[in-house]
Design a protein around this motif. Structure first.
Motif, PDB file in Angstrom:
ATOM      1  N   LYS A  43       0.883   4.079  -2.919  1.00 50.93           N
ATOM      2  CA  LYS A  43       0.714   5.290  -2.653  1.00 50.93           C
ATOM      3  C   LYS A  43       1.832   6.516  -3.027  1.00 50.93           C
ATOM      4  O   LYS A  43       1.348   7.521  -3.592  1.00 50.93           O
ATOM      5  N   VAL A  54       0.741  -1.186   0.084  1.00 52.49           N
ATOM      6  CA  VAL A  54       0.137   0.168   0.116  1.00 52.49           C
ATOM      7  C   VAL A  54       0.809   1.284  -0.024  1.00 52.49           C
ATOM      8  O   VAL A  54       0.677   2.229  -0.671  1.00 52.49           O
ATOM      9  N   VAL A 101      -5.697  -2.348  -3.763  1.00 52.42           N
ATOM     10  CA  VAL A 101      -5.430  -1.065  -3.171  1.00 52.42           C
ATOM     11  C   VAL A 101      -6.263   0.185  -3.391  1.00 52.42           C
ATOM     12  O   VAL A 101      -6.664   0.392  -4.714  1.00 52.42           O
ATOM     13  N   HIS A 133      -6.246  -0.902   1.869  1.00 52.84           N
ATOM     14  CA  HIS A 133      -6.312  -1.908   1.051  1.00 52.84           C
ATOM     15  C   HIS A 133      -7.683  -2.848   1.463  1.00 52.84           C
ATOM     16  O   HIS A 133      -8.112  -2.506   2.824  1.00 52.84           O
TER      17      HIS A 133
END
Length: 300
Positions: free
Chosen positions: A32, A28, A56, A42
């Motif tokens: 990001k 994640v 995600v 997630h």
């Protein structure tokens, strides 16, 4: 692309084919960073050694995470017979061994007890909380604790292969909160031969399939470029398990302000949960009542 101090307001789903050896939180964080997204989360943790679908959510799609988390999921995995481990998978310390190996008929008979509504005790090395502490932290510190059994719906659990007497390959479709490691551990106990997970792969989760997933290498390659947004899937996919209700133009305006809005429907019952759309885009999720959707979550 314009960059804000706190990231870009990108929204949607990125379906990652998680490799072994990396945790879900790390994936994640990587996604990001690569998208420079303002927000990410997630829909369902995978163990570090597991592979496969990790969905995600970015931006507004994080509001749809509960609907994907609650959806059915499919796992393929191999159970190794003859040893119980501290983590219920191949990464753990071997706690006990058995020379016994189950016959095919005994295996098929035992699997019947793992279908439908079952109770399952999570692995001691799991993210379940015990009096505010994570079980894996307590286990690492050598604490003595018990985990309560939790209900799980197993829609399907079938043998897909028996490579040798020491192993069996299985496919399971289950609801929220299922631990494949617990299935392997408990199956080995029922058969009297002990067992643990040798490998595990999630092939689909709700609307997301590994066939549509992208690798971390590809995300790295496209990170912080204009091309990376092509990997984002619509946030509406996270709502595919709920009925869609087209909103009127006026209803969409009211819903966006957090007020009940008029929707068009002929098949949803009073009190049902649904989502409202306008011109194909999600506006809100809420409860349908007498021609209106009463919003619980509004999409910006």
């Amino acid at each position: 692309m314009a960059r804000g101090k706190k990231g870009r307001p990108v929204s949607g789903w990125v379906v990652v084919d998680k490799p072994a050896g990396v945790g879900s939180t790390a994936v994640v964080n990587k996604v990001k960073w690569a998208f420079e997204a303002q927000k990410a989360g997630h829909a369902g943790t995978l163990d570090p050694d597991a592979t496969g679908v990790l969905a995600v959510a970015l931006g507004e799609a994080t509001k749809t995470v509960p609907y994907v988390t609650d959806a059915l999921k499919c796992y393929r995995f191999r159970v190794a017979f003859g040893a119980a481990t501290s983590t219920d998978d191949a990464a753990g310390e071997v706690l006990a061994r058995s020379p016994l190996r189950p016959a095919d008929a005994a295996l098929e008979a035992a699997l019947a007890g793992f279908r439908g509504d079952i109770l399952q005790v999570p692995p001691r090395v799991s993210a379940v909380k015990v009096e505010g502490e994570r079980a894996y932290d307590l286990a690492r510190e050598g604490e003595d604790f018990e985990l309560a059994a939790r209900p799980l719906w197993v829609e399907r659990l079938e043998v897909t292969g028996r490579p040798d007497a020491d192993h069996v390959d299985l496919e399971m479709v289950c609801g929220k909160g299922g631990y494949v490691r617990s299935i392997a551990r408990d199956l080995g106990q029922v058969l009297g031969c002990l067992g643990h997970v040798a490998w595990l792969r999630r092939v689909w989760s709700g609307p997301f399939s590994v066939d549509d997933a992208v690798s971390l290498d590809e995300i790295d390659r496209l990170a912080r470029t204009d091309e990376i947004d092509a990997l984002v899937k619509p946030l509406e996919l996270g709502l595919s398990g709920l009925p869609e209700l087209p909103a009127t133009a006026e209803g969409a305006v009211r819903l966006r302000h957090g007020n009940p809005g008029m929707v068009l429907t002929s098949s949803v019952d009073y009190g049902d949960e649904a989502w409202a759309s306008f011109q194909g885009r999600a506006v809100a999720v809420g409860t349908y009542r007498a021609g209106e959707l009463h919003p619980a979550r509004v999409f910006v």
